[in-house]
Design a protein around this motif. Structure first.
Motif, PDB file in Angstrom:
ATOM      1  N   SER A 149       0.887  -1.199  -0.025  1.00 24.15           N
ATOM      2  CA  SER A 149      -0.095  -0.166  -0.037  1.00 24.15           C
ATOM      3  C   SER A 149       0.906   1.157  -0.042  1.00 24.15           C
ATOM      4  O   SER A 149       1.884   1.340   0.164  1.00 24.15           O
ATOM      5  N   VAL A 150       0.335   2.441  -0.296  1.00 25.30           N
ATOM      6  CA  VAL A 150       0.992   3.677  -0.326  1.00 25.30           C
ATOM      7  C   VAL A 150       0.082   4.609   0.568  1.00 25.30           C
ATOM      8  O   VAL A 150      -1.054   4.906   0.293  1.00 25.30           O
ATOM      9  N   GLU A 151       0.562   5.236   1.700  1.00 31.44           N
ATOM     10  CA  GLU A 151       0.071   6.475   2.222  1.00 31.44           C
ATOM     11  C   GLU A 151       0.433   7.570   1.440  1.00 31.44           C
ATOM     12  O   GLU A 151       1.585   8.062   1.342  1.00 31.44           O
ATOM     13  N   ILE A 152      -0.479   8.468   0.957  1.00 32.19           N
ATOM     14  CA  ILE A 152      -0.630   9.787   0.451  1.00 32.19           C
ATOM     15  C   ILE A 152      -0.569  10.904   1.501  1.00 32.19           C
ATOM     16  O   ILE A 152      -1.569  11.013   2.138  1.00 32.19           O
ATOM     17  N   GLY A 163      -4.417   1.039  -1.575  1.00 27.94           N
ATOM     18  CA  GLY A 163      -4.007  -0.249  -1.769  1.00 27.94           C
ATOM     19  C   GLY A 163      -3.645  -0.454  -3.074  1.00 27.94           C
ATOM     20  O   GLY A 163      -3.582   0.325  -4.060  1.00 27.94           O
ATOM     21  N   SER A 164      -3.335  -1.713  -3.414  1.00 24.69           N
ATOM     22  CA  SER A 164      -2.700  -2.126  -4.785  1.00 24.69           C
ATOM     23  C   SER A 164      -3.550  -1.902  -5.904  1.00 24.69           C
ATOM     24  O   SER A 164      -3.144  -2.236  -7.017  1.00 24.69           O
ATOM     25  N   GLY A 165      -4.979  -1.616  -5.776  1.00 24.73           N
ATOM     26  CA  GLY A 165      -5.829  -1.506  -6.971  1.00 24.73           C
ATOM     27  C   GLY A 165      -5.735  -0.188  -7.272  1.00 24.73           C
ATOM     28  O   GLY A 165      -6.445   0.199  -8.457  1.00 24.73           O
ATOM     29  N   ALA A 182      -0.036  -1.550  -7.757  1.00 26.81           N
ATOM     30  CA  ALA A 182       0.560  -3.147  -7.983  1.00 26.81           C
ATOM     31  C   ALA A 182       1.507  -3.289  -8.617  1.00 26.81           C
ATOM     32  O   ALA A 182       2.278  -4.265  -8.378  1.00 26.81           O
ATOM     33  N   ASP A 183       1.836  -2.444  -9.630  1.00 26.43           N
ATOM     34  CA  ASP A 183       3.370  -2.696 -10.430  1.00 26.43           C
ATOM     35  C   ASP A 183       4.430  -2.551  -9.497  1.00 26.43           C
ATOM     36  O   ASP A 183       5.618  -3.164  -9.757  1.00 26.43           O
TER      37      ASP A 183
END
Length: 191
Positions: A149-152, A163-165, A182-183
């Protein structure tokens, strides 16, 4: 009667920081103290390389600014020297700053990207974000390989988790930039 003696805090210069040996550690200055953290694993390096190439290619093609790796130092307003995993500085802030300059960048990047390592703590990341936002960062991406995941982050309190989507987007800093989260975490496929 007791007398309190205050020890003078060392003020690190760019020359001293640049003169540190290549000893397998990343060097930063925080509150006047040299902080060293070990180099990272291949997962960290792979994510960093993928995103660095994508951001750099987009920024250069659209003449938006400069993208740098973790070897680039940034002087925060509080005189901490930080080195995010990836950083982007808009071209408007690069005026007068030559590519051949032999100095750390004065101020924070507009976009700071950090890729979490197993030894990073929430308190440490919040301290880093505090320095970045107090010194001019507009957006920070905290990439978590464990949860994919990434927190912005737009400030210490305004954050959203993707999330990855979802996609990383350049928003107003890197218009048109889009990268599938996801990449970042795909396994290598060689055939």
């Amino acid at each position: 009667m007791s007398v309190a003696v205050e020890t003078a805090r060392k003020v690190w210069t760019e020359a001293e920081l640049e003169g540190l040996p290549e000893d397998g550690f990343i060097h930063e200055v925080v509150k006047g103290e040299l902080r060293m953290s070990p180099k990272n694993n291949y997962t960290h390096g792979d994510i960093c390389a993928q995103l660095l190439i994508a951001l750099g290619t987009h920024a250069k093609a659209h003449k938006l600014g400069a993208v740098w790796d973790s070897s680039t130092g940034f002087w925060m307003r509080n005189r901490n020297c930080r080195a995010p995993d990836i950083s982007f500085v808009c071209k408007a802030r690069l005026k007068g700053f030559r590519r051949s300059a032999r100095q750390f960048f004065p101020g924070a990047p507009d976009l700071a990207v950090e890729i979490l390592s197993p030894n990073n703590t929430r308190a440490e990341m919040d301290e880093r974000l505090g320095d970045f936002f107090a010194s001019g960062t507009q957006v920070a991406w905290i990439i978590n390989p464990e949860s994919e995941s990434v927190e912005i982050c737009y400030s210490l309190t305004q954050r959203k988790l993707l999330g990855s989507g979802a996609f990383l987007e350049g928003e107003h800093l890197l218009p048109g930039f889009q990268y599938a989260i996801a990449d970042l975490f795909k396994e290598w496929v060689w055939d």
